[in-house]
Design an enzyme around this catalytic site. Structure first.
Site, PDB file in Angstrom:
ATOM      1  N   ASP A 283       0.870  -1.173   0.000  1.00 28.04           N
ATOM      2  CA  ASP A 283       0.000   0.000   0.000  1.00 28.04           C
ATOM      3  C   ASP A 283       0.907   1.224   0.000  1.00 28.04           C
ATOM      4  O   ASP A 283       2.055   1.169   0.432  1.00 28.04           O
ATOM      5  CB  ASP A 283      -0.946  -0.026   1.217  1.00 28.04           C
ATOM      6  CG  ASP A 283      -2.080   0.981   1.062  1.00 28.04           C
ATOM      7  OD1 ASP A 283      -2.147   1.669   0.013  1.00 28.04           O
ATOM      8  OD2 ASP A 283      -2.913   1.097   1.982  1.00 28.04           O
TER       9      ASP A 283
ATOM     10  N   ASP B 276      -7.692  -7.111   1.632  1.00 28.16           N
ATOM     11  CA  ASP B 276      -6.721  -7.180   2.726  1.00 28.16           C
ATOM     12  C   ASP B 276      -7.390  -6.550   3.925  1.00 28.16           C
ATOM     13  O   ASP B 276      -8.268  -5.700   3.783  1.00 28.16           O
ATOM     14  CB  ASP B 276      -5.451  -6.372   2.407  1.00 28.16           C
ATOM     15  CG  ASP B 276      -5.662  -4.898   2.655  1.00 28.16           C
ATOM     16  OD1 ASP B 276      -6.307  -4.242   1.813  1.00 28.16           O
ATOM     17  OD2 ASP B 276      -5.244  -4.391   3.711  1.00 28.16           O
TER      18      ASP B 276
END
Ligand code: GUN
Length: 376
Positions: free
Chosen positions: A92, A271
């Site tokens: 990320d 996620d």
């Protein structure tokens, strides 16, 4: 990166697919265990690989940039080598952590200046340096630098922020085009749809994100406190616009029920810290509902943790013993619960995939949702 769409469920928009990168294949739908600082908290590589067996794990630019720092990862030859993980990694961009973790932040067109939650030092993230950092970390899939708006968020702020995320996306792409891969494998880049809980903004954002023609697309700014129904409504609006032949990643989601409902709306990748974080607080997810193992009712229940026996810890230890480990604050308790929860999440998405391929996902999903919503 290559994405192959293998099947679509006749009763919903669920899809089964296969992503292929230089670090192997990812069978979708997939849940990616979160390995924020280069470790899936409390889990040895051997258990991660052999018991939980995910095709991909997630790392965070924000954390890795602060510690061990980019320079160390460069010397190591990238995150895969540093942590000894030869399968896929997705990082990320920090577009979420910088808002949720840093002590102070100032968002400007240029980027975000923030104060580290670790030592109070000041740093700036821009679309350009975040792409540079993600090149050095060396994940197989890297994310655009975006602003994740909070919930609730007023319309004017959400609109302005969405446009800035789009301009930041252009800058990410321009910078990536000038920056070669740092190692001998390629990296795919996913842009992120924003637009808070406003249908028209979500549509505009999805159209813009689709127009850049990336290898995969993500949806951000959800699971930030809004009711589940609003999340599903936004997912539905966005998946109707994002291209079918590219994987779709819903960031930061969610409970087992959220995952199945969003798979039904056409999401391929997920996620969330929930299975690992909640495990450390004594919450176990099972196919029959959730268990708070700290509850007194388990103190003399000597049955297996979970008779489905998805991972070896499920039948190796009893509920009473696990409750005891939590009562005396033994770290082994947290480790057992983490392996159990991740094993369950991975089982859930694999089962979902099997049912999509078999064409009966919708009926199975509804049965599972009703079962899993219970507290045991
Ligand atoms: N993780 C969960 N939500 C988000 C989001 O909106 N943006 C980013 N970058 N990461 C996220």
């Amino acid at each position: 990166m290559n994405f192959e769409l293998l099947a679509t469920d006749p009763g919903s928009k669920a899809r089964a697919g296969k992503i292929t990168t230089d670090h192997g294949t990812i069978e979708t739908p997939i849940f990616m265990p979160v390995g924020t600082v280069g470790s899936v908290k409390g889990v040895h590589q051997r258990e991660l690989k052999e018991e939980i067996n995910p095709d991909v794990i997630l790392g965070n630019t924000y954390h890795l940039y602060l510690r061990p720092q980019t320079e160390i990862l460069k010397k190591a030859g990238g995150l895969h080598k540093f942590i000894n993980w030869d399968r896929n990694i997705l990082t990320d961009s920090g577009g979420y952590q910088v808002y949720s973790l840093s002590e102070r932040r100032k968002i400007k067109e240029e980027g975000v200046k923030f104060k580290s939650h670790i030592d109070g030092s000041y740093h700036t993230f821009t679309p350009e340096n975040v792409m540079e950092i993600q090149r050095t970390i060396g994940a197989d899939i890297i994310m655009a630098f975006d602003e994740c708006t909070p919930y609730p968020c007023d319309y004017r702020y959400a609109k302005r922020s969405m446009h800035m995320t789009h301009r930041w996306l252009d800058r990410c792409i321009t910078h990536l085009e000038k920056t070669p891969f740092a190692y001998d494998y390629s990296q795919a880049f996913f842009p992120i749809v924003q637009g808070s809980t406003y249908k028209d903004l979500r549509q505009q954002s999805a159209e813009y994100i689709a127009s850049v023609g990336a290898e995969g697309n993500a949806i951000g700014g959800l699971s930030v406190g809004e009711p589940a129904e609003e999340m599903y409504a936004m997912t539905e609006v966005v998946t109707a616009i994002l291209p079918e032949d590219k994987p779709r990643y819903l960031m930061g989601v969610g409970t087992p029920v959220n995952i199945l409902e969003n798979i039904a709306l056409g999401i391929d990748m997920f996620d969330c810290v929930m299975p690992t974080r909640n495990a450390r607080n004594g919450m176990l997810f099972t196919a029959h509902g959730t268990i708070n193992i700290k509850n007194k009712k388990w103190e003399d229940d000597f049955s297996a943790i979970d008779d489905m026996a998805i991972t070896w810890v499920d039948t190796e230890y009893s509920k009473a013993y696990l409750k005891h480990l939590f009562s005396v604050n033994e770290m082994l308790g947290k480790q057992i619960a983490t392996i159990h929860n991740l094993g369950f999440y991975l089982w859930l998405v694999r089962e979902a995939r099997k049912h999509i391929l078999a064409g009966d996902f919708y009926t199975w999903k509804n049965k599972m949702v009703a079962q899993m919503d219970k507290r045991l």
